[in-house]
Design a protein around this motif. Structure first.
Motif, mmCIF file in Angstrom:
data_model
loop_
_atom_site.group_PDB
_atom_site.id
_atom_site.type_symbol
_atom_site.label_atom_id
_atom_site.label_comp_id
_atom_site.label_asym_id
_atom_site.label_seq_id
_atom_site.Cartn_x
_atom_site.Cartn_y
_atom_site.Cartn_z
ATOM 1 N N LYS A 1 0.820 -1.223 0.000
ATOM 2 C CA LYS A 1 0.000 0.000 0.000
ATOM 3 C C LYS A 1 0.851 1.269 0.000
ATOM 4 O O LYS A 1 0.367 2.344 -0.374
ATOM 5 N N GLU A 2 2.132 1.152 0.371
ATOM 6 C CA GLU A 2 3.006 2.339 0.365
ATOM 7 C C GLU A 2 3.209 2.894 -1.050
ATOM 8 O O GLU A 2 3.526 4.071 -1.212
ATOM 9 N N ILE A 3 3.030 2.040 -2.072
ATOM 10 C CA ILE A 3 3.181 2.537 -3.452
ATOM 11 C C ILE A 3 2.115 3.591 -3.741
ATOM 12 O O ILE A 3 2.356 4.558 -4.460
ATOM 13 N N ASN B 1 -16.506 -2.617 0.145
ATOM 14 C CA ASN B 1 -16.594 -1.211 0.560
ATOM 15 C C ASN B 1 -16.582 -1.099 2.087
ATOM 16 O O ASN B 1 -15.845 -0.297 2.666
ATOM 17 N N ALA B 2 -17.391 -1.951 2.738
ATOM 18 C CA ALA B 2 -17.461 -1.922 4.211
ATOM 19 C C ALA B 2 -16.137 -2.361 4.829
ATOM 20 O O ALA B 2 -15.674 -1.781 5.815
ATOM 21 N N ARG B 3 -15.511 -3.371 4.230
ATOM 22 C CA ARG B 3 -14.247 -3.902 4.781
ATOM 23 C C ARG B 3 -13.132 -2.860 4.698
ATOM 24 O O ARG B 3 -12.403 -2.626 5.666
ATOM 25 N N LEU B 4 -13.012 -2.224 3.537
ATOM 26 C CA LEU B 4 -11.953 -1.210 3.369
ATOM 27 C C LEU B 4 -12.219 0.002 4.266
ATOM 28 O O LEU B 4 -11.282 0.577 4.836
ATOM 29 N N ALA B 5 -13.489 0.388 4.409
ATOM 30 C CA ALA B 5 -13.839 1.521 5.282
ATOM 31 C C ALA B 5 -13.466 1.213 6.726
ATOM 32 O O ALA B 5 -12.930 2.057 7.445
ATOM 33 N N ALA B 6 -13.741 -0.023 7.157
ATOM 34 C CA ALA B 6 -13.399 -0.426 8.529
ATOM 35 C C ALA B 6 -11.882 -0.424 8.726
ATOM 36 O O ALA B 6 -11.369 0.063 9.738
ATOM 37 N N TYR B 7 -11.181 -0.936 7.737
ATOM 38 C CA TYR B 7 -9.720 -1.034 7.844
ATOM 39 C C TYR B 7 -9.073 0.353 7.882
ATOM 40 O O TYR B 7 -8.193 0.625 8.691
ATOM 41 N N VAL B 8 -9.530 1.248 7.006
ATOM 42 C CA VAL B 8 -8.890 2.564 6.900
ATOM 43 C C VAL B 8 -9.178 3.440 8.126
ATOM 44 O O VAL B 8 -8.346 4.253 8.532
ATOM 45 N N VAL C 1 -8.391 6.062 0.316
ATOM 46 C CA VAL C 1 -7.365 6.958 0.855
ATOM 47 C C VAL C 1 -8.055 8.121 1.568
ATOM 48 O O VAL C 1 -8.849 8.844 0.960
ATOM 49 N N GLY C 2 -7.759 8.271 2.864
ATOM 50 C CA GLY C 2 -8.300 9.391 3.634
ATOM 51 C C GLY C 2 -7.300 10.533 3.659
ATOM 52 O O GLY C 2 -6.134 10.327 4.004
ATOM 53 N N VAL C 3 -7.739 11.728 3.276
ATOM 54 C CA VAL C 3 -6.829 12.881 3.193
ATOM 55 C C VAL C 3 -7.366 14.045 4.025
ATOM 56 O O VAL C 3 -8.575 14.222 4.179
ATOM 57 N N MET C 4 -6.421 14.829 4.547
ATOM 58 C CA MET C 4 -6.794 15.988 5.367
ATOM 59 C C MET C 4 -5.880 17.158 5.022
ATOM 60 O O MET C 4 -4.670 16.970 4.856
ATOM 61 N N SER D 1 4.302 18.573 -0.536
ATOM 62 C CA SER D 1 4.707 19.745 0.262
ATOM 63 C C SER D 1 4.244 19.639 1.722
ATOM 64 O O SER D 1 4.685 20.416 2.565
ATOM 65 N N GLY D 2 3.335 18.708 1.991
ATOM 66 C CA GLY D 2 2.812 18.566 3.355
ATOM 67 C C GLY D 2 1.558 19.375 3.618
ATOM 68 O O GLY D 2 1.014 19.356 4.725
ATOM 69 N N ALA D 3 1.048 20.095 2.604
ATOM 70 C CA ALA D 3 -0.180 20.879 2.781
ATOM 71 C C ALA D 3 -1.398 19.965 2.931
ATOM 72 O O ALA D 3 -2.388 20.327 3.552
ATOM 73 N N ILE D 4 -1.295 18.773 2.318
ATOM 74 C CA ILE D 4 -2.329 17.745 2.490
ATOM 75 C C ILE D 4 -1.652 16.516 3.066
ATOM 76 O O ILE D 4 -0.598 16.084 2.577
ATOM 77 N N GLU D 5 -2.254 15.947 4.103
ATOM 78 C CA GLU D 5 -1.701 14.737 4.730
ATOM 79 C C GLU D 5 -2.555 13.534 4.383
ATOM 80 O O GLU D 5 -3.781 13.618 4.363
ATOM 81 N N ILE D 6 -1.893 12.405 4.110
ATOM 82 C CA ILE D 6 -2.597 11.137 3.934
ATOM 83 C C ILE D 6 -2.736 10.513 5.315
ATOM 84 O O ILE D 6 -1.748 10.201 5.975
ATOM 85 N N MET D 7 -3.977 10.372 5.770
ATOM 86 C CA MET D 7 -4.250 9.917 7.132
ATOM 87 C C MET D 7 -4.440 8.408 7.226
ATOM 88 O O MET D 7 -4.270 7.815 8.282
ATOM 89 N N GLY D 8 -4.819 7.802 6.118
ATOM 90 C CA GLY D 8 -5.040 6.355 6.143
ATOM 91 C C GLY D 8 -5.190 5.801 4.742
ATOM 92 O O GLY D 8 -5.687 6.489 3.841
ATOM 93 N N ILE D 9 -4.723 4.558 4.549
ATOM 94 C CA ILE D 9 -4.866 3.861 3.265
ATOM 95 C C ILE D 9 -5.304 2.427 3.554
ATOM 96 O O ILE D 9 -4.735 1.762 4.414
ATOM 97 N N ALA D 10 -6.323 1.963 2.844
ATOM 98 C CA ALA D 10 -6.720 0.550 2.885
ATOM 99 C C ALA D 10 -6.780 0.079 1.436
ATOM 100 O O ALA D 10 -7.317 0.785 0.579
ATOM 101 N N ARG D 11 -6.229 -1.103 1.177
ATOM 102 C CA ARG D 11 -6.068 -1.496 -0.228
ATOM 103 C C ARG D 11 -6.375 -2.971 -0.475
ATOM 104 O O ARG D 11 -5.928 -3.838 0.268
#
Length: 203
Positions: free
Chosen positions: A47-49, A169-176, A81-84, A63-73
């Protein structure tokens, strides 16, 4: 660098073909020292790719203006991918998708057209879980912070979308999100007498 790399079969994407001269994005998982020089191991399922492709493609992520908070794959099939955004002036989801979807399409293409759901990460569990279950529209989330379990109520016509094909969809949402998610149809929740608080903020 004229180095040879090794990719075990399980690190490749299902159904993917490899043609001499073709370029593929890969993630280096480890490098071993050997008598003949370094032995490099690579992956396309790690998932790091996805994170690295976001950094390469989206300037706001690098640049760090947006952070990746979680990835489930589910490699080769679908990723969430959850972004903030660090400040409120930036729409993190919009920036990652890009004008006309250009940014995300280039990441899709690099991963053999894997589907990528980008959602806006939220601090409160109600909105976080509702966002993570997109594209399904959630009516209510009843979280239990102690057990990190949540009952999610959706309109009957949104149920199959919320669960997803083979529960994906439910599984990835739970994981992320790190929450255990129990999805219920509105009609069943009403029949059980569950008091429904329509608490999801659909912004």
């Amino acid at each position: 660098k004229n180095m040879e790399a090794h990719m075990p079969i399980k690190e490749g994407l299902d159904g993917e073909t490899y043609t001499v001269g073709e370029e593929k994005k890969v993630y280096i998982t480890k490098v071993e020292k050997t008598g003949k020089g370094p032995k490099i191991f690579i992956s396309r399922t790690n998932k790091e790719i996805v994170k690295k492709l976001f950094e390469l493609t989206i300037p706001e992520v690098s640049s760090g203006a947006i952070e990746i908070m979680g990835i489930a794959r589910d490699p080769g099939s679908r990723t969430k991918v959850g972004v903030m955004a660090v400040n409120e002036d930036i729409d993190p989801k919009g920036a990652c998708v890009g004008a006309g979807g250009l940014r995300i399409k280039s990441i899709n293409a690099a991963l053999n057209n894997e589907k990528i759901d980008i959602f806006t990460w939220k601090d409160n569990p109600v909105d976080l879980i509702a966002e993570a279950l997109l594209p399904a529209r959630v009516s209510s989330v009843i979280p239990d912070v102690k057990t990190k379990r949540a009952v999610v109520i959706v309109d009957d016509d949104q149920y199959s979308l919320a669960i997803g094909k083979s529960g994906q969809n439910a599984r990835l949402a739970a994981y992320v999100t790190g929450w255990k998610i129990d999805i219920q149809k509105l009609s069943e929740a009403q029949a059980e007498g569950i008091e429904i608080d329509y608490n999801v903020n659909h912004s």
